[in-house]
Design an enzyme around this catalytic site. Structure first.
Site, PDB file in Angstrom:
ATOM      1  N   GLY A 253       0.703  -1.103  -0.138  1.00  0.00           N
ATOM      2  CA  GLY A 253       0.021  -0.085  -0.066  1.00  0.00           C
ATOM      3  C   GLY A 253       0.926   1.181   0.004  1.00  0.00           C
ATOM      4  CB  VAL A 254       0.135   4.689  -0.779  1.00  0.00           C
ATOM      5  CG1 VAL A 254       0.723   6.041  -0.936  1.00  0.00           C
ATOM      6  CG2 VAL A 254      -0.218   4.390  -2.112  1.00  0.00           C
ATOM      7  N   GLY A 255       2.361   4.697   1.547  1.00  0.00           N
ATOM      8  CA  GLY A 255       2.622   5.594   2.795  1.00  0.00           C
ATOM      9  C   GLY A 255       4.039   5.177   3.253  1.00  0.00           C
ATOM     10  CD  GLU A 279      -3.777  -0.302  -5.180  1.00  0.00           C
ATOM     11  OE1 GLU A 279      -5.069   0.197  -5.236  1.00  0.00           O
ATOM     12  OE2 GLU A 279      -3.311   0.115  -3.980  1.00  0.00           O
ATOM     13  N   GLY A 373      -7.462   0.158  -3.063  1.00  0.00           N
ATOM     14  CA  GLY A 373      -7.243  -1.130  -3.349  1.00  0.00           C
ATOM     15  C   GLY A 373      -7.155  -2.258  -2.364  1.00  0.00           C
TER      16      GLY A 373
END
Length: 486
Positions: A253-255, A279, A373
């Site tokens: 994931g993002v971050g 993603e 997502g």
């Protein structure tokens, strides 16, 4: 035409599909001009607001600018703007939180109504309607297909060689779908461009702004501890023969926490070189690809700081063959994720003692960003791993709670939970075993006694819950500013 001329053509109440998946490839000039127009109309007492669709979150030029101008009436499927978040939580803007892989099909069948305009960033556009997208695929191909009118933002900052990375394909409607021919993270099945009926293009707007992605901060102690637990777990899985010697594709994931985990994996000499089917391609991955730890990556966006983006553009001979940028319907496709055996690593706000995860709402009511997502990957992953700091706000909030205040991912989809305290492997455990494993391994010591006592005191059932006390920590935080007892 100018961005102002384009913005003047978009009427109040229009549904507009913008390119962008994170700030990567997001439309910039037209939404900024649209925000200025909206503010000027509001200053005169006139109404102006639009319905906004994108691939995922965007950045300062789009969500933040339009939200500050009070110009977003309705928004889907994801956002990360501080101003828009406030408007959503005060019911000034309506928000529909969606699994990102669902968006193109929902558009195809009219779930959102008709799309009036699409505003898509590109590195090139041809007379016959070929649109060479910039740093994201997202939902742009679908918006180009369904919009009545199209604006193309021709961005000169980005390399035209991004076409070498793009793999654009739109799935036919069910039930006439063949198996998706993506058998490897770097497989391609489509074209390097999106297409649109050239008659629908009403304007091309020149632009040279970067995506403006902020660099990630260096990993802190908490992130490094989480990364260490994840790496040890994956290495143990390899030794046990549950992960093949050549590893499995990873999704992250993002971050900052996710970025730290990926950096840690790449720095470990015991982790073999690996691929990603994910993603977002983030800053840490540029270094991993350069040093050979990351062999290749499938994504739907290059979410890179300006420095890392220029590094990629300056050596496209090396990077372009190793990166595939897909529409989100393919990057997040459940069937492909399941077939490839993706190891998914995503961030949670809180996880309860039985393994349900909340990744969207604070205290069950206040939206943070959205599900994004994470659901696409977590339900279909070979290994689904949720990570989170064990406490937040200096220890005032526990990430491990008796019952999540909002459930995005049920216990059926959560296999591994990791905090800075340790790792809980929930596979094959019954509810009470799950509870004790999570409390002992993942809860902060300040909250363990309370959580154990909650399980002991709760009425018996398959899941032991006390409905009078299951949200006691959340209520205490709302009332006092801390989940801890005074």
């Amino acid at each position: 035409m100018t961005a102002e001329e384009a913005a003047a053509m978009i009427p109040n109440g229009a549904t507009v599909g913008f390119s962008g998946f994170t700030p990567a490839g997001a439309a910039k000039a037209v939404p900024s001009a649209l925000a200025e127009r909206a503010q000027a109309l509001h200053d005169k007492g006139e109404e102006f607001g639009i319905r906004v669709l994108t691939g995922a979150s965007t950045g300062k030029y789009l969500d933040e600018a339009l939200a500050q101008a009070g110009a977003i009436n309705w928004r889907a499927p994801y956002q990360s703007s501080a101003t828009l978040r406030k408007r959503i939580n005060t019911q000034e803007s309506r928000f529909v939180d969606l699994h990102l892989s669902h968006v193109p099909q929902m558009m195809e069948f009219g779930f959102f109504g008709e799309m009036d305009y699409a505003v898509v960033e590109a590195t090139d556009v041809t007379h016959d309607g070929r649109i060479y997208l910039s740093t994201s695929g997202g939902a742009s191909p679908s918006y180009l297909r369904h919009a009545k009118k199209v604006f193309v933002e021709l961005n000169r900052f980005h390399s035209t060689r991004l076409a070498e990375c793009h793999d654009v394909a739109i799935l036919p409607p069910p039930p006439h779908r063949s198996p998706i021919p993506i058998h490897h993270p770097l497989s391609k099945m489509g074209t390097p461009f999106a297409t649109v009926d050239p008659k629908k293009i009403v304007g091309v707007i020149e632009n040279n702004a970067s995506d403006g992605v902020a660099p990630f901060t260096p990993p802190d102690e908490v992130s490094q501890k989480i990364a260490g637990h994840v790496i040890r777990f994956l290495l143990d899985e390899m030794k046990a023969g549950r992960i093949p010697a050549d590893f499995l594709p990873l999704q992250s994931g993002v971050g900052n926490v996710a970025n730290a985990v990926m950096a840690g994996l790449g720095e470990s000499s015991d982790v073999p070189p690996f691929y990603m089917y994910s993603e977002v391609f983030q800053d840490a991955l540029v270094d991993l690809m350069a040093n050979g730890s990351l062999l290749g990556a499938s994504c739907t966006s290059l979410t890179l700081s300006d420095e890392q983006m220029q590094r990629v553009y300056s050596d496209m001979d090396f990077f372009a063959p190793k990166i595939v940028i897909r529409p989100q319907e393919l990057s997040n496709n459940p069937g492909v994720i399941r077939r490839m055996g993706v190891i998914a690593i995503n961030t949670a706000i809180e996880v309860d003692i039985y393994g349900h995860a909340n990744s969207t709402h604070i205290c069950g009511t206040r939206l943070m960003n959205g599900i994004g997502g994470s659901g696409d990957f977590m339900r279909n992953a070979y290994l689904s791993i949720f990570v989170a700091p064990s406490v937040a706000k200096g220890g005032a909030i526990s990430a491990i709670v008796p019952m999540v205040s909002h459930c995005d991912h049920s216990e059926h989809d959560v296999q591994i939970v990791v905090t800075d305290q340790g790792l809980a492997d929930l596979r094959g455990l019954g509810p009470i075993q799950r509870a004790h494993t999570l409390i002992e391994n993942c809860a902060h010591p300040d909250y363990r006694a309370y959580l154990h006592q909650y399980v002991a005191d709760a009425p018996c059932g398959h899941l032991k819950h006390d409905l009078d006390k299951c949200f006691e920590l959340h209520r205490r935080f709302i009332e006092t500013g801390s989940m801890k007892e005074a």
